[in-house]
Design a protein around this motif. Structure first.
Motif, short mmCIF file in Angstrom:
data_model
loop_
_atom_site.label_atom_id
_atom_site.label_comp_id
_atom_site.label_asym_id
_atom_site.label_seq_id
_atom_site.Cartn_x
_atom_site.Cartn_y
_atom_site.Cartn_z
N VAL A 183 0.85 -1.19 0.00
CA VAL A 183 0.00 0.00 0.00
C VAL A 183 0.89 1.24 0.00
O VAL A 183 1.82 1.36 0.81
N ILE A 184 0.60 2.16 -0.89
CA ILE A 184 1.36 3.40 -1.01
C ILE A 184 0.48 4.57 -0.60
O ILE A 184 -0.65 4.72 -1.09
N ASN A 189 5.70 9.88 -2.70
CA ASN A 189 6.91 10.67 -2.91
C ASN A 189 7.22 11.65 -1.78
O ASN A 189 8.21 12.39 -1.85
N VAL A 190 6.39 11.69 -0.74
CA VAL A 190 6.64 12.57 0.39
C VAL A 190 7.85 12.06 1.17
O VAL A 190 7.96 10.86 1.45
N LYS A 191 8.76 12.94 1.53
CA LYS A 191 9.98 12.54 2.23
C LYS A 191 9.72 12.29 3.71
O LYS A 191 9.04 13.06 4.38
N VAL A 192 10.29 11.19 4.19
CA VAL A 192 10.14 10.74 5.58
C VAL A 192 11.53 10.48 6.14
O VAL A 192 12.46 10.20 5.39
N VAL A 193 11.69 10.57 7.47
CA VAL A 193 12.97 10.26 8.11
C VAL A 193 12.83 8.95 8.87
O VAL A 193 12.00 8.83 9.77
N TYR A 194 13.67 7.96 8.50
CA TYR A 194 13.64 6.66 9.15
C TYR A 194 14.93 6.45 9.93
O TYR A 194 16.02 6.69 9.42
N LEU A 227 14.02 9.49 3.10
CA LEU A 227 13.56 8.74 1.93
C LEU A 227 12.05 8.86 1.79
O LEU A 227 11.34 9.01 2.79
N SER A 228 11.57 8.75 0.57
CA SER A 228 10.13 8.63 0.37
C SER A 228 9.73 7.17 0.56
O SER A 228 10.57 6.26 0.55
N GLN A 229 8.43 6.93 0.72
CA GLN A 229 7.97 5.55 0.83
C GLN A 229 8.30 4.76 -0.42
O GLN A 229 8.69 3.59 -0.34
N TYR A 273 -0.98 10.12 8.77
CA TYR A 273 -1.43 11.06 7.74
C TYR A 273 -0.48 12.26 7.66
O TYR A 273 -0.07 12.67 6.55
N HIS A 274 -0.12 12.80 8.81
CA HIS A 274 0.76 13.97 8.81
C HIS A 274 2.14 13.62 8.27
O HIS A 274 2.78 14.44 7.61
N ILE A 275 2.61 12.40 8.55
CA ILE A 275 3.93 11.99 8.09
C ILE A 275 3.95 11.75 6.59
O ILE A 275 4.80 12.28 5.87
N PHE A 276 3.00 10.93 6.09
CA PHE A 276 3.09 10.43 4.72
C PHE A 276 2.33 11.26 3.69
O PHE A 276 2.58 11.12 2.49
#
Length: 313
Positions: A183-184, A189-194, A227-229, A273-276
């Motif tokens: 599931v995307i 393409n939203v950037k996230v910090v892992y 990185l994005s998802q 929701y706020h993250i992705f």
């Protein structure tokens, strides 16, 4: 420079046990709060505490129902790090942290306090969806108490724990990576910090005697872990040698699905929701009241997410 004595409160928890290990590894005199109320159901916690002791930590008995015992525990050290779980922060953990702040204020000797945060920066989440906003509001209540008591602090914003967001490619309801379909969120393409949780602990311990992080927020956001998802999924696809079938969920569909959830699920899904969809971890510049961990501590060799995902093969 003489290393500060450190008291870890919540040392048997998910992040807490890593903080204890990092503290010992970096040579800090390490004290771990042992709650006097441990019962038969806490056998695993006790065994973990005894393991800490075996590796050089000092166990300090105290109770949140005994204010003086907390004050006495705090007086033994220079730095207090609270790592009590914030997953269900409402009410109980809020009250415990406020009790801890009160004890630190009375003790009057603490050079640095790190409250239980380690996720999204609550100061940036004032417009978060309900009921998830409650978590951020309560963390801000703790911050307010700290600052009104003039307690020196460092706040840690560690973003997304890899164990919860990377191993499963950020899929709700599972902790392992999918092998067929994924599931995307939105266009992915939203950037996230892992971040690897052990790296979070390492960076956290670097801050406690560092004047550059005094009364500031430390954002753990090393560039190669932004990185994005979709990029995360592509890393996994390369590792397993196949493409996954992708199902995109629009912002509208995601918000609509929230309405049928119970309180706890709705709160956690609101954070996602706020993250992705909104990119709340990366859509701002760090100002004068913050520092970025990998810039301050370039000597730390942090785990990249391709290396992290290899453990699931």
């Amino acid at each position: 420079m003489k290393k500060s004595k450190v008291l870890v409160v919540g040392g048997t928890g998910y992040i807490g046990k890593r903080i204890v290990k990092a503290s010992l590894d970096q040579g800090y005199p390490t004290y771990v709060l042992q709650r006097s109320e441990l019962g038969l159901q806490d056998i695993e916690k006790l065994q973990m505490l005894l393991s800490f002791k075996k590796h050089g930590a000092h166990l300090v008995r105290a109770s949140f129902s005994d204010h003086q015992s907390l004050v006495d525990a705090v007086k033994m050290v220079d730095v207090v790090i609270c790592t009590m779980s914030g997953v269900h922060f409402r009410s109980h953990n809020l009250l415990l942290q406020l009790k801890l702040v009160k004890a630190i204020k009375e003790a009057g000797n603490i050079k640095r306090f790190l409250p239980s945060e380690f996720g999204m920066d609550p100061a940036r989440m004032g417009d978060a969806l309900e009921p998830g906003r409650e978590t951020f509001e309560e963390k801000m209540m703790v911050r307010k108490a700290i600052e009104e008591a003039n307690i020196p602090f460092t706040y840690i914003s560690a973003n997304c724990f890899a164990g919860y967001f990377v191993g499963n490619l950020s899929q709700p309801g599972t902790l392992v990576p999918p092998m067929d379909k994924v599931v995307i969120f939105g266009d992915g393409n939203v950037k996230v910090v892992y971040m690897d949780e052990d790296d979070i602990a390492t960076y956290t311990m670097k801050t406690i005697d560092d004047p550059r992080t005094l009364n500031k927020t430390l954002y753990i956001s090393p560039s190669e872990n932004i990185l994005s998802q979709i990029e995360l999924v592509q890393i996994w696809e390369k590792l397993i040698g196949k493409d996954l079938e992708k199902y995109n969920i629009s912002s509208k569909s995601y918000l609509s699905a929230l309405e049928g959830m119970d309180h706890a699920m709705k709160a956690g899904s609101g954070h996602l929701y706020h993250i992705f969809y909104e990119g709340c971890l990366t859509n701002f510049e760090i100002g004068k009241d913050g520092e970025e961990a990998s810039r301050l501590y370039p000597e730390v060799v942090y785990t990249r997410m391709d290396a992290y995902l290899k453990r699931y093969l």
